[in-house]
Design a protein around this motif. Sequence first.
Motif, PDB file in Angstrom:
ATOM      1  N   VAL A 179       0.868  -1.170   0.000  1.00  0.00           N
ATOM      2  CA  VAL A 179       0.000   0.000   0.000  1.00  0.00           C
ATOM      3  C   VAL A 179       0.912   1.229   0.000  1.00  0.00           C
ATOM      4  O   VAL A 179       1.839   1.323   0.802  1.00  0.00           O
ATOM      5  CB  VAL A 179      -0.885   0.011   1.262  1.00  0.00           C
ATOM      6  CG1 VAL A 179      -1.716   1.290   1.336  1.00  0.00           C
ATOM      7  CG2 VAL A 179      -1.785  -1.207   1.281  1.00  0.00           C
ATOM      8  N   ALA A 208      -4.201  -4.904   3.199  1.00  0.00           N
ATOM      9  CA  ALA A 208      -5.447  -4.301   2.721  1.00  0.00           C
ATOM     10  C   ALA A 208      -5.528  -4.518   1.220  1.00  0.00           C
ATOM     11  O   ALA A 208      -4.559  -4.234   0.504  1.00  0.00           O
ATOM     12  CB  ALA A 208      -5.491  -2.809   3.041  1.00  0.00           C
ATOM     13  N   VAL A 272      -8.890  -3.418   6.503  1.00  0.00           N
ATOM     14  CA  VAL A 272      -7.548  -3.782   6.964  1.00  0.00           C
ATOM     15  C   VAL A 272      -7.599  -5.069   7.775  1.00  0.00           C
ATOM     16  O   VAL A 272      -8.319  -5.176   8.760  1.00  0.00           O
ATOM     17  CB  VAL A 272      -6.930  -2.651   7.805  1.00  0.00           C
ATOM     18  CG1 VAL A 272      -5.540  -3.048   8.275  1.00  0.00           C
ATOM     19  CG2 VAL A 272      -6.882  -1.367   6.995  1.00  0.00           C
ATOM     20  N   SER A 311      -6.209   2.806   2.847  1.00  0.00           N
ATOM     21  CA  SER A 311      -6.564   1.542   2.192  1.00  0.00           C
ATOM     22  C   SER A 311      -7.825   1.680   1.345  1.00  0.00           C
ATOM     23  O   SER A 311      -8.062   0.887   0.447  1.00  0.00           O
ATOM     24  CB  SER A 311      -6.746   0.442   3.228  1.00  0.00           C
ATOM     25  OG  SER A 311      -7.919   0.671   3.964  1.00  0.00           O
TER      26      SER A 311
END
Lengths: 436, 214
Positions: A179, A208, A272, A311
């Motif tokens: 991410v 995520a 998450v 996310s």
Amino acid sequence: MSNDHSNVPVISVDEEYSGYRRKYGHEDPQSVNWCRHRKHFFILSSAGKPIYTRYGDESRISGYTGVIQAIVSFFVDAEDSIRCINAGNHKFVFLLKGPLYLVAVSRTNESETQLRDQLNYLYNQILSVLTSTQLTRIFEQRINYDLRLLLGGTEPFLDNLATSMSDEPGFMLGSIQCVRMNKELRDKIGSILQIVKSKDLLYAMLIANNKLITLLRPKRHSLHSADLHLIFNMVNGSSTFRSAESWTPICLPKFNNKGFLHAYVCYITGNVCLLLISPDKDKFFELSDAKSIIVEELTSCNALQAIEEVSQSEGYSIADVGAAGLRHFIYKSRKHVQYTSPTFMAPYNDPHEKQKLFKLYRYTHDRMHSRIRPLKVHYYVSPTETILGWITSTFELYAAFGPLISKSALTNSSHTLLKWIKKEEENLFILNSQVF
Amino acid sequence: MSTTNNRQNAQASGKLYQFKLVLLGESAVGKSSLVLRFVKDQFDDYRESTIGAAFLTQTISLDDNTTVKFEIWDTAGQERYKSLAPMYYRNANCAVVVYDITQPSSLDKAKSWVKELQRQADPNIVIALAGNKSDLNARRAIDSEEAQAYATDTGLLFFETSAKTAVNVNELFTSIAKKMPLEQLAANSRGRGSGLKQRGVDLTSPTPANNCSC
């Protein structure tokens, strides 16, 4: 191929399986639609029993698996092993792994090597639920064993993996995606994970949308990207993790293909997912307590909210890079075994266009990694794109431009991209994973 | 995700008892669906198989002074997880063994779980037999009377449930709670056993646990 099933034991599958509905589960293997799929995967036992098919129902493909078994045996009898058959547009690629035969039948233009890599991922997926020890023992005891009895419930993972391998470059590149987030935030999360390190904990990670946020690991045990793909595939392949704290055995074949580790899986926000992996099957409550501490700490410094926001965002757009003429790219950092790629924007937000672009990337990747003549740079102009492939000791780049771009503009633009990545490196990649 | 439900808010003082409950049964009989109906009042027609085991908690009030918190291990029914089951029932105070009223083989499997529990689990374990999917009465393959007779003979609580329509789900868990020898357990069973036990037994805290109030 014969469709006479009368002398082949047809295994009843009726209600053995759960409520999971396979998208193509009811397709007749003799039908036109079934044949029309671009890429089939079959897994069978060395005795010819069907174990998995990507399309249709395993109990109805024993005619085909019998033929595959016969072909494989023919070569084995001659102390040879079959690797690939090319038939018109189709490739038949074989991977023989002891008691298991894996076969890809494809007209996707993927190379033999790429398809065999994919078969290896499927094999690892099976190991991750059984371990190689168990797999070997079962077939030593009974060569005729119906492995589906033990694999029941894993079809979603094999199906999900089969789809992901066509959609995500990480499998082809042997690397994972992180991410993109502010380095300070990532470091803060990492230092919070450090609080719960203990002898019960082997790996801790936050994930995520199939991307890694951060990873905590022992100094001596890095985590192989192939094992990470299995972890991502597990989390992504089942919606059941969203409704409770889960505790499951998992074998990570690159870590140790002979034994199980135990994974605590829990979504700490909508997107998450926290994974805590222990070598000990009795440590659920210790890890559940660790999760509470992590959540509490993340909440108290407002990081939980921040991670969730990051996310939820779609990643970055190609416009952020500011490289003229650049339409899309995949950049793999060879040192960090991670890749980064912008979101698919027009025209590539169209699935058909995206697949076409992927096809060009795959072709370029295959040419550059050819065993006979590997290439450092590959320049390819198709009617719709120009694709640059560029491999150095530190990175692999696949970049897509318009078909009419000049070589000098392409070179300039590529350098702009590399500069941008260098500048953004610490946000795009996990440069130093948290160790203990 | 420990969710406490509104029913708990009604009572402010009194005794809280905490019990470990394990769900066992063949795959696809609806163990997770029963738990999700009980804990979250949700139902999903196409729920996927449980991976390993799932842990959830739910608190119910028996009366103004008695609150029972269930710590629930919802185990996966597939064959390959069979060897892990003792880890979950070893310290359980109660068990729900589930079968599917439309699948004759699932009752046989349930009976073998009951045998295993009676042989291996805590001798005082309270066992309930749940014939799930009672909404599919048209496809019924197991008579209520037959299952009831077996349950009576074996000393089990018995309910036919439907996670889909919520019939008898709360009744099942409430009657388990009522059957637990509350005072005796509270006094005797502190800190026994091994393995996944930590929060496994009882607790007689005067204040109810207050995990969240959604």
